[in-house]
Enzyme design. Structure first.
Site, PDB file in Angstrom:
ATOM      1  N   ARG A 225       3.048 -23.949  18.000  1.00 32.54           N
ATOM      2  CA  ARG A 225       3.233 -22.564  18.444  1.00 32.54           C
ATOM      3  C   ARG A 225       2.440 -22.313  19.724  1.00 32.54           C
ATOM      4  O   ARG A 225       2.850 -21.535  20.591  1.00 32.54           O
ATOM      5  CB  ARG A 225       2.814 -21.575  17.351  1.00 32.54           C
ATOM      6  CG  ARG A 225       2.851 -20.111  17.797  1.00 32.54           C
ATOM      7  CD  ARG A 225       2.814 -19.143  16.626  1.00 32.54           C
ATOM      8  NE  ARG A 225       1.750 -19.435  15.690  1.00 32.54           N
ATOM      9  CZ  ARG A 225       0.471 -19.093  15.849  1.00 32.54           C
ATOM     10  NH1 ARG A 225       0.079 -18.442  16.934  1.00 32.54           N
ATOM     11  NH2 ARG A 225      -0.429 -19.388  14.924  1.00 32.54           N
TER      12      ARG A 225
ATOM     13  N   TYR B  74      22.609  -5.496  30.605  1.00 35.19           N
ATOM     14  CA  TYR B  74      23.023  -5.978  29.289  1.00 35.19           C
ATOM     15  C   TYR B  74      22.644  -4.966  28.207  1.00 35.19           C
ATOM     16  O   TYR B  74      21.523  -4.444  28.183  1.00 35.19           O
ATOM     17  CB  TYR B  74      22.359  -7.328  29.025  1.00 35.19           C
ATOM     18  CG  TYR B  74      22.534  -7.833  27.620  1.00 35.19           C
ATOM     19  CD1 TYR B  74      23.805  -7.932  27.040  1.00 35.19           C
ATOM     20  CD2 TYR B  74      21.449  -8.207  26.862  1.00 35.19           C
ATOM     21  CE1 TYR B  74      23.969  -8.384  25.747  1.00 35.19           C
ATOM     22  CE2 TYR B  74      21.600  -8.678  25.563  1.00 35.19           C
ATOM     23  CZ  TYR B  74      22.864  -8.764  25.010  1.00 35.19           C
ATOM     24  OH  TYR B  74      23.013  -9.204  23.721  1.00 35.19           O
TER      25      TYR B  74
ATOM     26  N   ASP C 122      15.970 -10.024  36.182  1.00 40.08           N
ATOM     27  CA  ASP C 122      16.749 -10.869  35.286  1.00 40.08           C
ATOM     28  C   ASP C 122      17.678 -11.706  36.163  1.00 40.08           C
ATOM     29  O   ASP C 122      18.605 -11.193  36.781  1.00 40.08           O
ATOM     30  CB  ASP C 122      17.557 -10.006  34.308  1.00 40.08           C
ATOM     31  CG  ASP C 122      18.244 -10.835  33.226  1.00 40.08           C
ATOM     32  OD1 ASP C 122      18.717 -11.943  33.545  1.00 40.08           O
ATOM     33  OD2 ASP C 122      18.330 -10.373  32.076  1.00 40.08           O
TER      34      ASP C 122
ATOM     35  N   LYS D  82      22.349 -19.311  28.568  1.00 37.30           N
ATOM     36  CA  LYS D  82      23.509 -19.227  29.450  1.00 37.30           C
ATOM     37  C   LYS D  82      23.570 -20.419  30.410  1.00 37.30           C
ATOM     38  O   LYS D  82      23.799 -21.531  29.982  1.00 37.30           O
ATOM     39  CB  LYS D  82      23.470 -17.888  30.198  1.00 37.30           C
ATOM     40  CG  LYS D  82      23.198 -16.664  29.287  1.00 37.30           C
ATOM     41  CD  LYS D  82      24.175 -16.543  28.128  1.00 37.30           C
ATOM     42  CE  LYS D  82      24.131 -15.190  27.426  1.00 37.30           C
ATOM     43  NZ  LYS D  82      22.899 -14.928  26.663  1.00 37.30           N
TER      44      LYS D  82
END
Length: 381
Positions: A51, A103, A175, A200
């Site tokens: 982590r 978005y 973004d 993406k």
């Protein structure tokens, strides 16, 4: 390895590879381990618990940071986890200016999660600098933009935004999902933080989820949030994104080549009312795209003449898949009004152009004639 000959395409293929590897493995190993053995008390190898740090994820983070020209990279389990980590930089009564065309999941995060914690947001057309200046407040801490925007393909001038933000010590957050660092590098234009849905174009094969942040500011704060909230990218998924990045340049070039041909075809199609693609010379943001990016990408939105034709079009397409997401090698078509942007109130959707006649097309790498024939069969019945 020195950087004297490492251009973007080379970095994409070979990665960062700063960590010494005695095996000579060409592909970055997948360190599928939750924890790491200590050599003794206070004798860490630099890796303690996945982590906090994992060699495979670290390779991805350093590679994407180098590609974006940033100081530090962070890999998360999803794009929304990455945006959430950035949102956690802000405190109650902080104000953020956000692109009004963005978005729907990002809108939902700000409106239904962070508004409860007192973070204030104003949505504005960030392509209009005067409108951005008009909503600045004393408590404005950041300007968050998508460019090209999702789904209307609006182009915001990144340098103009940063010229407003920097003197006021306001963060510029971009973004960059739609263009990737191959076509656009916002940090080199003055932005402070870049976000990607790595699902993406970076991954490129519609087979894994991921989120990426590259930052020049709040380095330690973002790392603390990543470790503390734990939404880190797994070793295997980090390897998949690294593998996707190796072919990023040739994929997005082919996708763009297809998109240019398809957008021109759609422009002449009688069943189509309007086409939104930054590579069309009549696009409002064309000149800005030429200035700040090296490509136009492969995302196209378009309005059909009649709402009644939407269902038929989506059912008749055979080569192009009716599915959410974007950026993969397969071409996908989406109906933003009820899918990706359903979280945005109807009056706002209509005002910014997300109408019930709008379709969003993510162009893949298939033969472009097959894609055009597929659209022709569906649109021109």
């Amino acid at each position: 390895m020195g950087d004297h000959c490492r251009r973007l395409e080379t970095i994409m293929v070979q990665g960062c590879r700063e960590r010494e590897d005695t095996t000579g493995a060409i592909s970055t190993p997948i360190y599928q381990s939750a924890t790491f053995r200590h050599r003794g008390l206070n004798k860490s190898t630099g890796y303690d618990y996945s982590r906090s740090e994992n060699p495979t994820r670290e390779e991805l983070e350093k590679t994407i940071a180098k590609l974006e020209g940033g100081k530090s990279g962070y890999a998360f389990s999803t794009g929304m986890a990455a945006i959430d980590a950035v949102a956690r930089l802000f405190s109650p009564k902080d104000h953020i200016i956000v692109s009004e065309d963005l978005y729907g999941g990002t809108y939902r995060l700000f409106e239904q999660v962070y508004k409860k914690y007192g973070v204030e947001t104003t949505y504005v057309d960030t392509t209009d600098i005067e409108k951005v200046e008009a909503v600045l407040r004393k408590n404005t801490k950041a300007i968050f933009i998508e460019t090209p925007s999702n789904p209307m393909m609006r182009i915001t001038d990144i340098e103009k935004i940063t010229s407003i933000a920097r003197p006021l010590e306001i963060l510029t957050i971009v973004d960059n999902t739609f263009l990737s660092p191959y076509f656009q590098r916002p940090l080199l234009l003055g932005a402070d933080i870049v976000i990607h849905s790595g699902t993406k174009f970076l991954g490129g094969h519609n087979d894994t989820l991921s989120g990426i942040i590259v930052a020049n500011k709040f380095i330690e704060e973002l790392r603390f949030t990543q470790v503390s909230t734990g939404a880190v990218l797994s070793p295997f998924d980090s390897w998949l994104i690294l593998r996707g990045i190796k072919t990023l340049s040739i994929r997005v070039e082919k996708q763009q080549e297809n998109a240019i041909k398809i957008s021109n075809w759609l422009n002449e199609c009688k069943a189509v009312k309007e086409v939104f693609y930054p590579g069309l010379k009549n696009h409002k943001g064309y000149d800005i795209s030429i200035k700040q990016a090296t490509g136009f990408g492969s995302m196209i939105s378009f309005n059909v003449n009649e709402k009644e034709s939407i269902e038929r079009v989506l059912e008749k397409l055979e080569v192009i898949y009716f599915a959410e997401s974007l950026g993969g090698v397969e071409s996908l078509i989406t109906y933003p009004y009820t899918q990706t942007h359903a979280a945005i109130p109807e009056d706002i959707r209509n005002r910014i152009g997300i109408k019930d006649t709008l379709l969003r097309l993510s162009v893949g790498i298939e033969n472009v004639e097959d894609l055009i024939e597929d659209l022709d069969r569906a649109l021109n019945y």
